[in-house]
Design a protein around this motif. Structure first.
Motif, PDB file in Angstrom:
ATOM      1  N   GLU A   3       0.838  -1.211   0.000  1.00  0.00           N
ATOM      2  CA  GLU A   3       0.000   0.000   0.000  1.00  0.00           C
ATOM      3  C   GLU A   3       0.870   1.257   0.000  1.00  0.00           C
ATOM      4  O   GLU A   3       0.620   2.185  -0.767  1.00  0.00           O
ATOM      5  N   CYS A   4       1.883   1.273   0.842  1.00  0.00           N
ATOM      6  CA  CYS A   4       2.770   2.437   0.917  1.00  0.00           C
ATOM      7  C   CYS A   4       3.549   2.634  -0.384  1.00  0.00           C
ATOM      8  O   CYS A   4       3.798   3.767  -0.812  1.00  0.00           O
ATOM      9  N   ARG A 220      -3.986  -4.950  12.307  1.00  0.00           N
ATOM     10  CA  ARG A 220      -4.247  -3.513  12.145  1.00  0.00           C
ATOM     11  C   ARG A 220      -3.184  -2.679  12.858  1.00  0.00           C
ATOM     12  O   ARG A 220      -2.720  -1.653  12.338  1.00  0.00           O
ATOM     13  N   LEU A 221      -2.790  -3.115  14.051  1.00  0.00           N
ATOM     14  CA  LEU A 221      -1.755  -2.394  14.794  1.00  0.00           C
ATOM     15  C   LEU A 221      -0.421  -2.432  14.043  1.00  0.00           C
ATOM     16  O   LEU A 221       0.277  -1.425  13.927  1.00  0.00           O
ATOM     17  N   ALA A 223       0.035  -2.926  10.832  1.00  0.00           N
ATOM     18  CA  ALA A 223      -0.072  -2.142   9.597  1.00  0.00           C
ATOM     19  C   ALA A 223       0.148  -0.657   9.888  1.00  0.00           C
ATOM     20  O   ALA A 223       0.790   0.055   9.102  1.00  0.00           O
ATOM     21  N   ASP A 224      -0.372  -0.190  11.017  1.00  0.00           N
ATOM     22  CA  ASP A 224      -0.163   1.210  11.396  1.00  0.00           C
ATOM     23  C   ASP A 224       1.310   1.503  11.646  1.00  0.00           C
ATOM     24  O   ASP A 224       1.807   2.581  11.304  1.00  0.00           O
ATOM     25  N   VAL A 225       2.007   0.528  12.241  1.00  0.00           N
ATOM     26  CA  VAL A 225       3.438   0.713  12.487  1.00  0.00           C
ATOM     27  C   VAL A 225       4.169   0.901  11.161  1.00  0.00           C
ATOM     28  O   VAL A 225       4.986   1.820  11.009  1.00  0.00           O
ATOM     29  N   ARG A 227       2.936   1.837   8.194  1.00  0.00           N
ATOM     30  CA  ARG A 227       2.536   3.097   7.553  1.00  0.00           C
ATOM     31  C   ARG A 227       3.229   4.290   8.211  1.00  0.00           C
ATOM     32  O   ARG A 227       3.736   5.196   7.533  1.00  0.00           O
ATOM     33  N   ASN A 228       3.249   4.301   9.532  1.00  0.00           N
ATOM     34  CA  ASN A 228       3.861   5.425  10.256  1.00  0.00           C
ATOM     35  C   ASN A 228       5.361   5.516   9.981  1.00  0.00           C
ATOM     36  O   ASN A 228       5.900   6.610   9.762  1.00  0.00           O
ATOM     37  N   HIS A 276       9.523   2.382  15.967  1.00  0.00           N
ATOM     38  CA  HIS A 276       8.308   3.185  16.132  1.00  0.00           C
ATOM     39  C   HIS A 276       8.319   3.907  17.469  1.00  0.00           C
ATOM     40  O   HIS A 276       7.964   5.091  17.553  1.00  0.00           O
ATOM     41  N   PRO A 284       2.707  -0.172  19.797  1.00  0.00           N
ATOM     42  CA  PRO A 284       1.559  -1.006  20.146  1.00  0.00           C
ATOM     43  C   PRO A 284       1.971  -2.162  21.061  1.00  0.00           C
ATOM     44  O   PRO A 284       3.086  -2.652  21.002  1.00  0.00           O
TER      45      PRO A 284
END
Length: 287
Positions: A3-4, A220-221, A223-225, A227-228, A276, A284
């Protein structure tokens, strides 16, 4: 990660393996990569079958699109004959990988409490094995019962692959690895009945394990890592440690994105979480 990287050519984990062993690993004075044989690289890239059709168009999950960046990039250096099947050894490795994934995830799912042993009765292949174990070992404790189910599943699949591979090889009678590559079909795989049974197992695992809410919450957690981290390093690439932060001045956006992608893709889970925490003062709790 895909995605990124969508605006920059995308990301494919299998193709990234090729990039690691041919470019990112830097151990020798005269060249990048690990100096692996052509056959090893061929098997790594196309162990699931040809990537290109006779007309040169991408096949399978790449149909209608283009091959991943790492494969296209390496193809400029060496022809891996992407329109042929790989060696029998590579095909054996691919089916062994499928069997191992099924067994491992079945074992994990039961031991983690995501699925119950009785749930296996929903899948004819697993129900048959469960019935055998219960008949032969009545009252067997749960941990031993799980082990018996998993090991018998592996044995059934392995024995099926051996028998089916011998049957297919007997039909083709290959005299060389070239005959395997040009056979036009896989030589090492499940019989039709076992292929159907294995698909049933995968459907069961997908619904009951991979899509379990506890698993999805962690995904989900994570994936956020990713993306961030990607966004932060793209905006300030100097935050990457050396050697990743060296020579940034000569990179365009495409090259910078690939550099950031390579860095993140090489992280272990723990290292990504630590990075992160370093950059955002938060990470997370994955349990």
């Amino acid at each position: 990660m895909h995605e990124c990287m969508a605006p920059f050519g995308g990301f494919d984990h299998n193709a990234q393996s090729l990039r690691v062993v041919t470019h990112l690993e830097q151990r020798y004075a005269e060249f990048d990569g690990l100096n692996l044989s052509w056959e090893t690289l061929e098997g790594l890239v196309k162990h699931n079958g040809p990537l290109l059709g006779p007309d040169g168009a991408p096949l399978g999950k790449f149909a209608g699109a283009s091959l991943p960046f790492a494969i296209r990039h390496y193809a400029e250096r060496q022809d891996l004959r992407l329109d042929t099947w790989p060696s029998a050894e590579a095909q054996a490795a691919a089916i062994a990988d499928d069997i191992a994934y099924d067994a491992h995830d079945l074992d994990d799912g039961m031991r983690a409490g995501l699925i119950d042993i009785d749930d296996l009765r929903e899948v004819p292949f697993l129900a048959g094995i469960l019935g055998e174990v219960e008949q032969r070992y009545p009252g067997l404790e749960k941990s031993r019962k799980i082990h018996e189910i998993v090991r018998r599943s592996i044995t059934r699949m392995v024995e099926d692959v051996i028998a089916e591979a011998l049957r297919r090889l007997g039909e083709v009678e290959p005299a060389s690895v070239e005959d395997i590559r040009l056979a036009g079909r896989c030589m090492v795989g499940f019989s039709d009945p076992m292929a159907a049974a294995e698909k049933d197992v995968k459907r069961f695992l997908f619904a009951r394990v991979y899509r379990h809410e506890d698993v999805l919450a962690v995904r989900r957690l994570v994936a956020d890592v990713v993306r961030n981290l990607f966004a932060r390093f793209m905006s300030d690439p100097e935050l990457m440690p050396r050697p990743w932060s060296l020579g940034l001045g000569g990179l365009d956006d495409q090259q910078l994105a690939r550099r950031v992608c390579d860095y993140i893709a090489g992280m272990t889970d723990r290292y990504a979480i630590d990075e992160h925490r370093r950059l955002f003062d938060a990470a997370p709790e994955l349990g």
